[in-house]
Design a protein around this motif. Sequence first.
Motif, PDB file in Angstrom:
ATOM      1  N   SER A  74      -0.874  -2.370 -20.585  1.00 48.54           N
ATOM      2  CA  SER A  74       0.090  -2.144 -19.511  1.00 48.54           C
ATOM      3  C   SER A  74       0.691  -3.448 -19.019  1.00 48.54           C
ATOM      4  N   LYS A  75       1.981  -3.405 -18.696  1.00 50.93           N
ATOM      5  CA  LYS A  75       2.671  -4.594 -18.207  1.00 50.93           C
ATOM      6  C   LYS A  75       3.051  -4.448 -16.741  1.00 50.93           C
ATOM      7  N   GLY A  76       2.707  -3.348 -16.137  1.00 48.96           N
ATOM      8  CA  GLY A  76       3.024  -3.138 -14.732  1.00 48.96           C
ATOM      9  C   GLY A  76       4.450  -2.682 -14.518  1.00 48.96           C
ATOM     10  N   ALA A  77       4.711  -2.186 -13.325  1.00 50.05           N
ATOM     11  CA  ALA A  77       6.041  -1.652 -13.046  1.00 50.05           C
ATOM     12  C   ALA A  77       6.451  -1.876 -11.606  1.00 50.05           C
ATOM     13  N   GLY A  78       5.981  -2.933 -10.996  1.00 54.55           N
ATOM     14  CA  GLY A  78       6.416  -3.241  -9.640  1.00 54.55           C
ATOM     15  C   GLY A  78       7.739  -3.981  -9.668  1.00 54.55           C
ATOM     16  N   ASP A  79       8.277  -4.263  -8.505  1.00 58.04           N
ATOM     17  CA  ASP A  79       9.482  -5.077  -8.383  1.00 58.04           C
ATOM     18  C   ASP A  79       9.030  -6.458  -7.913  1.00 58.04           C
ATOM     19  N   PHE A  80       9.829  -7.463  -8.194  1.00 58.72           N
ATOM     20  CA  PHE A  80       9.443  -8.842  -7.937  1.00 58.72           C
ATOM     21  C   PHE A  80      10.635  -9.521  -7.283  1.00 58.72           C
ATOM     22  N   LYS A  81      10.428 -10.210  -6.183  1.00 60.09           N
ATOM     23  CA  LYS A  81      11.522 -10.883  -5.480  1.00 60.09           C
ATOM     24  C   LYS A  81      11.144 -12.327  -5.203  1.00 60.09           C
ATOM     25  N   ALA A  82      12.168 -13.197  -5.209  1.00 61.47           N
ATOM     26  CA  ALA A  82      11.955 -14.627  -4.956  1.00 61.47           C
ATOM     27  C   ALA A  82      12.575 -15.008  -3.628  1.00 61.47           C
ATOM     28  N   VAL A 102       5.515  -9.241  -4.769  1.00 63.58           N
ATOM     29  CA  VAL A 102       5.510  -7.984  -5.523  1.00 63.58           C
ATOM     30  C   VAL A 102       5.832  -6.857  -4.548  1.00 63.58           C
ATOM     31  N   TYR A 103       6.817  -6.012  -4.922  1.00 63.16           N
ATOM     32  CA  TYR A 103       7.270  -4.916  -4.065  1.00 63.16           C
ATOM     33  C   TYR A 103       7.044  -3.569  -4.714  1.00 63.16           C
ATOM     34  N   ARG A 104       6.856  -2.578  -3.876  1.00 65.76           N
ATOM     35  CA  ARG A 104       6.829  -1.189  -4.314  1.00 65.76           C
ATOM     36  C   ARG A 104       8.274  -0.718  -4.361  1.00 65.76           C
ATOM     37  N   LYS A 105       8.738  -0.225  -5.518  1.00 63.19           N
ATOM     38  CA  LYS A 105      10.129   0.217  -5.670  1.00 63.19           C
ATOM     39  C   LYS A 105      10.385   1.553  -4.975  1.00 63.19           C
ATOM     40  N   THR A 106       9.496   2.494  -5.200  1.00 61.28           N
ATOM     41  CA  THR A 106       9.618   3.831  -4.604  1.00 61.28           C
ATOM     42  C   THR A 106       8.223   4.300  -4.217  1.00 61.28           C
ATOM     43  N   LYS A 134       0.807  -1.217   0.000  1.00 60.94           N
ATOM     44  CA  LYS A 134       0.000   0.000   0.000  1.00 60.94           C
ATOM     45  C   LYS A 134       0.839   1.265   0.000  1.00 60.94           C
ATOM     46  N   ASN A 135       1.958   1.228   0.706  1.00 62.71           N
ATOM     47  CA  ASN A 135       2.796   2.414   0.817  1.00 62.71           C
ATOM     48  C   ASN A 135       4.211   1.979   1.161  1.00 62.71           C
ATOM     49  N   MET A 136       5.100   2.934   1.362  1.00 62.62           N
ATOM     50  CA  MET A 136       6.493   2.585   1.620  1.00 62.62           C
ATOM     51  C   MET A 136       6.703   1.987   3.012  1.00 62.62           C
ATOM     52  N   GLU A 137       5.755   2.180   3.931  1.00 66.88           N
ATOM     53  CA  GLU A 137       5.871   1.538   5.238  1.00 66.88           C
ATOM     54  C   GLU A 137       5.641   0.028   5.114  1.00 66.88           C
ATOM     55  N   THR A 138       4.794  -0.364   4.155  1.00 68.57           N
ATOM     56  CA  THR A 138       4.567  -1.787   3.867  1.00 68.57           C
ATOM     57  C   THR A 138       4.777  -1.994   2.366  1.00 68.57           C
ATOM     58  N   PRO A 139       6.047  -1.971   1.887  1.00 67.53           N
ATOM     59  CA  PRO A 139       6.296  -2.066   0.446  1.00 67.53           C
ATOM     60  C   PRO A 139       5.980  -3.435  -0.150  1.00 67.53           C
ATOM     61  N   ALA A 140       6.015  -4.492   0.667  1.00 65.79           N
ATOM     62  CA  ALA A 140       5.743  -5.831   0.146  1.00 65.79           C
ATOM     63  C   ALA A 140       4.239  -6.033   0.029  1.00 65.79           C
ATOM     64  N   GLY A 141       3.839  -6.560  -1.131  1.00 67.15           N
ATOM     65  CA  GLY A 141       2.415  -6.790  -1.361  1.00 67.15           C
ATOM     66  C   GLY A 141       2.075  -8.261  -1.445  1.00 67.15           C
ATOM     67  N   SER A 142       1.409  -8.641  -2.506  1.00 64.89           N
ATOM     68  CA  SER A 142       0.915 -10.002  -2.675  1.00 64.89           C
ATOM     69  C   SER A 142       2.026 -10.986  -3.012  1.00 64.89           C
ATOM     70  N   ASP A 143       1.771 -12.244  -2.674  1.00 59.01           N
ATOM     71  CA  ASP A 143       2.704 -13.334  -2.960  1.00 59.01           C
ATOM     72  C   ASP A 143       2.090 -14.303  -3.958  1.00 59.01           C
ATOM     73  N   ILE A 144       2.972 -14.927  -4.739  1.00 59.09           N
ATOM     74  CA  ILE A 144       2.616 -16.092  -5.536  1.00 59.09           C
ATOM     75  C   ILE A 144       3.482 -17.213  -4.987  1.00 59.09           C
ATOM     76  N   VAL A 145       2.871 -18.267  -4.496  1.00 60.09           N
ATOM     77  CA  VAL A 145       3.616 -19.399  -3.951  1.00 60.09           C
ATOM     78  C   VAL A 145       3.461 -20.560  -4.930  1.00 60.09           C
TER      79      VAL A 145
END
Length: 148
Positions: free
Chosen positions: A66-74, A101-105, A35-46
């Motif tokens: 649109s292809k989106g512009a979030g960051d993605f971490k494993a 899925v992460y918020r970059k900024t 939602k915001n930079m205090e909680t940058p991590a969002g949904s997970d795909i497991v």
Amino acid sequence: MKFVENEPSSTMRYYQYDAKNDKKATGCIWIYGGKNMETPAGSDIVISKSGEKIKRITFTAPVVGSKGAGDFKASTGTLTMDKKTRDWTWTGEADEVTFTVYRKTAESTVCLCFSDITINPTVETGINNITVDNAKKGCSLQPRWSAC
């Protein structure tokens, strides 16, 4: 495969493909970051697999819209994005991998869109270290009917 909504900026969505509506990324899953930079991590795909290990996963971005512009971490392995196609590829060896899925900024868009998720798309043949004996003997290229 399961989707987990932690604290996303919006609810995950699936847009059914509609050939008449090419202004949106249709026929794909939209997954949102925090939602915001205090909680940058969002949904997970497991993604988990029993028996054989997961070695490769490809997340294909939609061709339309649109292809989106979030960051993605494993959670494990190596995850890379093709900057041209915005496809993500994970490689490693695991029974289960969690992608977040992460918020970059603070200003960034926090969604990623995928039209396909492919697990282990390549088949390993077990063929390794191929050698050509005639090349070792110093033979040059010969017509098909000639023998070295």
